[in-house]
Scaffold this motif. Structure first.
Motif, mmCIF file in Angstrom:
data_model
loop_
_atom_site.group_PDB
_atom_site.id
_atom_site.type_symbol
_atom_site.label_atom_id
_atom_site.label_comp_id
_atom_site.label_asym_id
_atom_site.label_seq_id
_atom_site.Cartn_x
_atom_site.Cartn_y
_atom_site.Cartn_z
ATOM 1 N N ARG A 99 0.780 -1.111 -0.031
ATOM 2 C CA ARG A 99 -0.080 -0.121 -0.041
ATOM 3 C C ARG A 99 0.970 1.152 -0.188
ATOM 4 N N GLY A 100 0.084 2.297 -0.332
ATOM 5 C CA GLY A 100 0.959 3.711 -0.325
ATOM 6 C C GLY A 100 1.097 4.278 -1.340
ATOM 7 N N GLY A 101 0.939 3.548 -2.749
ATOM 8 C CA GLY A 101 1.214 4.517 -4.024
ATOM 9 C C GLY A 101 2.471 4.509 -4.312
ATOM 10 N N ARG A 102 3.447 3.535 -3.769
ATOM 11 C CA ARG A 102 5.100 3.777 -4.094
ATOM 12 C C ARG A 102 5.112 3.272 -5.638
ATOM 13 N N PHE A 103 6.279 4.017 -6.029
ATOM 14 C CA PHE A 103 6.550 3.578 -7.490
ATOM 15 C C PHE A 103 8.250 3.689 -7.624
ATOM 16 N N GLY A 104 8.899 3.422 -8.435
ATOM 17 C CA GLY A 104 10.388 3.502 -8.698
ATOM 18 C C GLY A 104 10.482 4.523 -10.003
ATOM 19 N N LEU A 105 11.481 5.320 -9.992
ATOM 20 C CA LEU A 105 11.729 6.143 -11.056
ATOM 21 C C LEU A 105 12.909 5.738 -11.704
ATOM 22 N N ALA A 106 13.076 5.311 -13.039
ATOM 23 C CA ALA A 106 14.156 5.058 -13.695
ATOM 24 C C ALA A 106 14.669 6.420 -14.617
ATOM 25 N N VAL A 107 16.056 6.537 -14.242
ATOM 26 C CA VAL A 107 16.646 7.637 -14.676
ATOM 27 C C VAL A 107 17.994 7.276 -15.342
ATOM 28 N N HIS A 108 18.196 8.227 -16.145
ATOM 29 C CA HIS A 108 19.747 8.192 -16.876
ATOM 30 C C HIS A 108 20.532 8.733 -15.981
ATOM 31 N N ARG A 109 21.698 8.391 -15.621
ATOM 32 C CA ARG A 109 22.557 8.883 -14.445
ATOM 33 C C ARG A 109 22.899 10.422 -14.990
ATOM 34 N N ALA A 110 22.789 10.619 -16.241
ATOM 35 C CA ALA A 110 22.934 11.793 -16.714
ATOM 36 C C ALA A 110 21.866 12.791 -15.690
ATOM 37 N N ALA A 111 20.795 12.343 -15.875
ATOM 38 C CA ALA A 111 19.628 13.111 -15.331
ATOM 39 C C ALA A 111 19.791 13.408 -13.846
ATOM 40 N N LEU A 112 20.183 12.429 -13.291
ATOM 41 C CA LEU A 112 20.422 12.465 -11.531
ATOM 42 C C LEU A 112 21.569 13.519 -11.400
ATOM 43 N N PHE A 113 22.655 13.465 -12.192
ATOM 44 C CA PHE A 113 23.768 14.201 -12.164
ATOM 45 C C PHE A 113 23.278 15.638 -12.392
ATOM 46 N N GLY A 114 22.719 15.957 -13.398
ATOM 47 C CA GLY A 114 22.206 17.081 -13.875
ATOM 48 C C GLY A 114 21.382 17.962 -12.753
ATOM 49 N N VAL A 115 20.521 17.277 -12.092
ATOM 50 C CA VAL A 115 19.723 17.709 -11.184
ATOM 51 C C VAL A 115 20.267 18.188 -10.003
ATOM 52 N N LEU A 116 21.379 17.331 -9.664
ATOM 53 C CA LEU A 116 22.324 17.579 -8.325
ATOM 54 C C LEU A 116 23.361 18.744 -8.678
ATOM 55 N N PHE A 117 23.518 18.639 -9.924
ATOM 56 C CA PHE A 117 24.552 19.645 -10.369
ATOM 57 C C PHE A 117 24.299 21.208 -10.341
ATOM 58 N N ARG A 118 22.904 21.080 -10.883
ATOM 59 C CA ARG A 118 22.301 22.437 -10.847
ATOM 60 C C ARG A 118 21.902 23.202 -9.521
ATOM 61 N N ALA A 119 21.507 22.139 -8.787
ATOM 62 C CA ALA A 119 21.148 22.686 -7.231
ATOM 63 C C ALA A 119 22.197 22.949 -6.411
ATOM 64 N N ALA A 120 23.565 22.442 -6.782
ATOM 65 C CA ALA A 120 24.794 22.575 -6.315
ATOM 66 C C ALA A 120 25.208 24.201 -6.638
ATOM 67 N N ARG A 121 24.827 24.313 -7.952
ATOM 68 C CA ARG A 121 25.203 25.772 -8.438
ATOM 69 C C ARG A 121 24.562 26.685 -8.017
ATOM 70 N N ARG A 122 23.257 26.434 -7.941
ATOM 71 C CA ARG A 122 22.325 27.542 -7.380
ATOM 72 C C ARG A 122 22.900 28.024 -5.946
ATOM 73 N N GLN A 123 23.425 26.957 -5.241
ATOM 74 C CA GLN A 123 23.991 27.155 -3.783
ATOM 75 C C GLN A 123 25.313 27.802 -3.790
ATOM 76 N N ALA A 124 25.843 27.943 -4.898
ATOM 77 C CA ALA A 124 27.391 28.320 -5.084
ATOM 78 C C ALA A 124 28.317 27.491 -4.261
ATOM 79 N N ILE A 125 28.052 26.318 -4.450
ATOM 80 C CA ILE A 125 29.092 25.153 -3.645
ATOM 81 C C ILE A 125 30.254 25.183 -4.599
ATOM 82 N N THR A 126 31.598 25.263 -3.841
ATOM 83 C CA THR A 126 32.895 25.205 -4.336
ATOM 84 C C THR A 126 33.109 23.973 -4.724
#
Length: 412
Positions: free
Chosen positions: A95-122
């Motif tokens: 129960r609970g409506g769970r699912f998996g999300l298949a992603v290209h590794r570049a997609a996960l990398f890009g989402v985290l990369f853009r978030a780090a850039r917004r935070q100006a992480i060195t």
């Protein structure tokens, strides 16, 4: 933790970037050190389970990754010669409506990369870290002898080939697994394939062919699939020597429909050869050092938990630091919060992998006849779903998270 810390993170993969985002949000001063001159994703596709998706939701990145990935509701495997179903795991068995999300590794990398850039992480690139010296503070030492630091805390997120983890008592080394895989990222061809399922074909346990829809690597790109074929890395030379046409013919003989994907492969250069090892650190922390992700625990991808475990580690370390003003106490809390979840899934992966990737004749026989039958009888479907989702043990409460609420509709 009331005081702002100087924190070095080794590795700019998902574990390192997620940790950087968490720790920056907690107002620590964070620097990422990456050995490559240009950080980039490694590999083809993966499934983000409710565990990893909950961490991304906690970081405010769930909508970003949902927009790129492909919802997965089912894992299905069949014997290549008889067509008999030998694996059928459905997320809705729980129960609970769970699912998996298949992603290209570049997609996960890009989402985290853009978030780090917004935070100006060195981030400093081209830095090959060899070891560290610890005392009142920690100093990083590069392979060329250069010294960097000092830091209040070092987070080792540098992957299964980490050198920094050797600074922990009894770190151990990964044991190489016999089987690896060829991987390729190809254009999605939907006819005859379920866009919401990981589909696999097996020939005993020595051959596993898989097709995983992985959505888009970046906004605006076309839909893709991860295609993989298991083999012993030691046998790759023989495959290359026999030629591409012979390899394609062998796959087509086992799964004719997969020609929709192999026809897109014009050269072995399009295939990456992945090697796997198994390793679980007893205590993934030392003096002013936390070890997270594959540096702390690596295994075969059979249960698909690697990136999800890494994201959970990053969250656990963050909330452990929030809970105390003492770094050593926080590191102890981090280790304790992740101990049993990591050990259970490492053990499950070690036990189950030979049923799908090994030279055994007995194990696939048992898998195809006994296990496949028992898997249909409750509570087996629920247990299988909990293995895939990463929730055999609740990983959220020990680290201070609540599981994301899953909507009835799928965004993206």
């Amino acid at each position: 933790m009331g005081n702002s810390l100087d924190i070095a993170i080794a590795g700019a993969g998902p574990a390192g970037r997620a940790a950087a985002l968490y720790l920056t949000r907690a107002e620590h001063r964070v620097t990422i050190f990456e050995r490559f001159d240009q950080p980039k994703p490694v590999g083809s596709g993966l499934i983000l389970q409710p565990t990893g998706l909950t961490v991304l939701a906690d970081l405010g990145l769930l909508d970003d990754i949902l927009a790129l990935g492909s919802r997965i509701d089912r894992l299905h495997g069949a014997d290549a010669r008889t067509g008999r179903t030998v694996l059928d795991v459905r997320y809705d068995a729980q129960r609970g409506g769970r699912f998996g999300l298949a992603v290209h590794r570049a997609a996960l990398f890009g989402v985290l990369f853009r978030a780090a850039r917004r935070q100006a992480i060195t981030i400093e690139t081209g830095i090959e870290l060899k070891t560290l010296e610890t005392g009142e503070r920690a100093t990083l030492i590069c392979g060329n002898g250069r010294r960097i630091g000092s830091f209040d805390l070092v987070v080792d997120a540098s992957g299964s080939r980490s050198k920094l983890r050797r600074c922990v008592t009894n770190p151990g080394e990964p044991r190489s697994l016999a089987y690896g895989a060829f991987w390729a990222s190809l254009g999605w061809r939907g006819e005859g394939f379920d866009e919401h399922a990981l589909l696999q074909r097996y020939d005993k346990a020595s051959v596993m062919i898989g097709v995983l829809p992985i959505g888009r690597p970046e906004p605006g790109a076309g839909k893709m699939a991860a295609f993989f074929w298991s083999l012993k890395p030691a046998d790759a030379e023989c495959v290359w020597a026999a030629g591409l046409d012979a390899w394609k013919a062998r796959l087509a003989g086992l799964w004719p429909a997969c020609a929709a994907f192999t026809d897109q492969i014009d050269s072995f250069d399009q295939l990456s050869l992945a090697r796997y090892g198994h390793h679980t650190m007893k205590t993934p922390a030392g003096r002013r050092l936390a070890v997270i992700g594959d540096a702390a625990h690596s295994t075969s991808p059979q249960l698909g938990q690697g990136a999800n475990m890494a994201l959970l580690d990053a969250a656990a370390l963050n909330y452990a630091l929030i809970g105390t003003d003492r770094i050593d106490t926080a590191l102890g809390a981090y280790v304790g919060a992740r101990r049993w979840h990591v050990r259970v899934f490492q053990a499950l992966s070690l036990v189950l992998t030979p049923f799908y990737q090994s030279d055994s004749i007995v194990m696939p026989f048992v898998r195809d006849r006994l296990v496949a039958t028992l898997a249909k009888v409750p509570p087996a479907p629920q247990f299988l779903a909990s293995m895939v989702t990463g929730t055999v043990l609740n990983p959220f409460k020990p680290i201070g998270l609540a599981e994301a609420l899953w909507p009835d509709r799928f965004g993206g």
